[in-house]
Design an enzyme around this catalytic site. Structure first.
Site, short mmCIF file in Angstrom:
data_model
loop_
_atom_site.label_atom_id
_atom_site.label_comp_id
_atom_site.label_asym_id
_atom_site.label_seq_id
_atom_site.Cartn_x
_atom_site.Cartn_y
_atom_site.Cartn_z
N CYS A 60 -0.02 -14.41 61.37
CA CYS A 60 -1.43 -14.66 61.05
C CYS A 60 -1.81 -13.87 59.78
O CYS A 60 -1.63 -12.66 59.71
CB CYS A 60 -2.30 -14.21 62.23
SG CYS A 60 -4.07 -14.30 61.90
N ASP A 61 -2.32 -14.57 58.79
CA ASP A 61 -2.68 -13.93 57.52
C ASP A 61 -3.75 -12.86 57.69
O ASP A 61 -3.70 -11.82 57.04
CB ASP A 61 -3.16 -14.97 56.50
CG ASP A 61 -2.03 -15.85 56.00
OD1 ASP A 61 -0.85 -15.43 56.08
OD2 ASP A 61 -2.31 -16.97 55.52
#
Length: 118
Positions: free
Chosen positions: A10-11
């Site tokens: 997840c960024d």
């Protein structure tokens, strides 16, 4: 001990981890996929923040739920759904030991950790 919950690809979780590292804040990272989720943790988060904050209603996991499950979601069913589908939890989830927070912005983390930029 501060714990950051999320998934490694997840960024937003990556940004939060980078921010914590850059500010020298010690924390434990808990990956939902690798480390799982505990029912008691989910119940605590939902009680403190409300299911509407804990559950990411913009996620593909949310959209994959049956429409009747989404329409009748409550604290109990949200915790049960997230146990079976951890990616429903809004990421990152930060537990400072005193409060829980979802999402990440540098300004929010500065307030949480009472840091001031010059």
């Amino acid at each position: 001990m501060v714990t950051l919950y999320g998934i490694k690809n997840c960024d937003t979780v990556k940004k939060a981890r980078k921010w914590l590292d850059a500010h020298g804040i010690e924390y434990r990272y808990h990956d939902f996929r690798d480390d799982g989720l505990e029912k008691s943790a989910l119940q605590t988060w939902v009680k403190e923040l409300g299911w509407e904050t804990v559950i990411n209603r913009r996620s593909t996991s949310w959209r994959a739920l049956d429409s009747s499950a989404r329409d009748t979601m409550n604290d109990q069913s949200a915790a049960a759904a997230a146990l079976s589908q951890p990616t429903l939890v809004k990421r990152p989830l930060l537990d400072t030991g005193k409060q829980c927070h979802t999402g990440f912005t540098p300004a929010d983390y500065e307030k949480i950790f009472e840091l001031h930029t010059l």
